[in-house]
Design a protein around this motif. Structure first.
Motif, PDB file in Angstrom:
ATOM      1  N   THR A  42       1.449   4.485   5.141  1.00 52.30           N
ATOM      2  CA  THR A  42       2.494   3.482   5.054  1.00 52.30           C
ATOM      3  C   THR A  42       1.890   2.115   4.765  1.00 52.30           C
ATOM      4  N   TYR A  43       2.468   1.438   3.771  1.00 51.22           N
ATOM      5  CA  TYR A  43       2.046   0.092   3.398  1.00 51.22           C
ATOM      6  C   TYR A  43       3.125  -0.883   3.852  1.00 51.22           C
ATOM      7  N   ILE A  44       2.693  -1.968   4.516  1.00 47.19           N
ATOM      8  CA  ILE A  44       3.615  -3.019   4.921  1.00 47.19           C
ATOM      9  C   ILE A  44       3.075  -4.340   4.369  1.00 47.19           C
ATOM     10  N   PHE A  45       3.804  -4.911   3.415  1.00 52.27           N
ATOM     11  CA  PHE A  45       3.429  -6.173   2.794  1.00 52.27           C
ATOM     12  C   PHE A  45       3.968  -7.302   3.670  1.00 52.27           C
ATOM     13  N   LEU A  50      -0.909 -10.669   3.689  1.00 51.20           N
ATOM     14  CA  LEU A  50      -1.503  -9.670   4.576  1.00 51.20           C
ATOM     15  C   LEU A  50      -0.866  -8.315   4.288  1.00 51.20           C
ATOM     16  N   LEU A  51      -1.690  -7.299   4.191  1.00 47.02           N
ATOM     17  CA  LEU A  51      -1.223  -5.932   3.971  1.00 47.02           C
ATOM     18  C   LEU A  51      -1.691  -5.063   5.126  1.00 47.02           C
ATOM     19  N   LEU A  52      -0.760  -4.356   5.734  1.00 48.00           N
ATOM     20  CA  LEU A  52      -1.098  -3.390   6.773  1.00 48.00           C
ATOM     21  C   LEU A  52      -0.950  -1.999   6.181  1.00 48.00           C
ATOM     22  N   VAL A  53      -1.970  -1.165   6.369  1.00 45.50           N
ATOM     23  CA  VAL A  53      -1.932   0.199   5.865  1.00 45.50           C
ATOM     24  C   VAL A  53      -2.148   1.134   7.048  1.00 45.50           C
TER      25      VAL A  53
END
Length: 191
Positions: A42-45, A50-53
């Motif tokens: 899951t990618y959260i922009f 900042l990108l959370l993977v």
């Protein structure tokens, strides 16, 4: 997967949003999907690029950056990728790695709850959302064309005014043919 995408993309790209529409991209969970279905990546922009993977609950941080209205740079685990937007809306994010034939398909996690967890089901979603609308438009165009032809046939039977009726008939026929040619051009442009 590539064959499926190449068959459907040209018909739905006109509905795509620009990748730099932050209201759609940011703070949503975009789940990567491949030929086998959901990858549980899951990618959260987020704000400030900042990108959370998240991979099965293990989260790593990365970054993202708009390069242009249709390109985005994504860095994850010290690897940076340049992507070109192929299709983007509030449910689907389809990116193609620049100068390659590789696609990454992300779906909004809300689609998983709705049962869209494979490429085949996403194809059904595209067809249901966009291509059915096109078929309905084409059906209306065809119906309109048939109505015009019937009017012309009825008017051509009117012989009370002789040459005057024939002149009106020819004028309307030419106008109808121009309209039909324009509609055919529009329809072929959509295919």
């Amino acid at each position: 997967m590539k064959k499926l995408l190449e068959s459907i993309l040209p018909r739905v790209q006109k509905y795509s949003k620009q990748i730099n529409d932050e209201s759609i991209l940011k703070n949503k969970q975009w789940v990567l999907i491949d030929e086998h279905g959901i990858t549980f990546v899951t990618y959260i922009f987020r704000d400030k690029n900042l990108l959370l993977v998240s991979k099965k609950g293990n989260v790593s941080k990365g970054s993202w950056e708009y390069i242009s209205k249709d390109k985005i740079l994504i860095t994850v685990e010290d690897k940076t990728y340049l992507y070109r937007n192929q299709y983007f809306d509030d449910k689907i994010l389809l990116l193609k790695k620049d100068s390659s034939e590789l696609y990454d398909i992300f779906i909004n996690d809300s689609l998983i709850d709705e049962g869209y967890d494979s490429l085949e089901k996403l194809e059904i979603l595209f067809k249901k959302s966009y291509l059915v609308d096109e078929a309905q438009k084409n059906s209306k165009i065809s119906s309109s064309y048939n109505s015009e032809v019937n009017i012309l046939k009825d008017e051509s039977k009117d012989t009370t005014n002789g040459a005057k009726a024939n002149g009106k008939f020819i004028t309307k026929l030419l106008i109808t043919l121009l309209v039909i040619a324009s509609l055919v051009w529009l329809i072929l442009g959509y295919l």
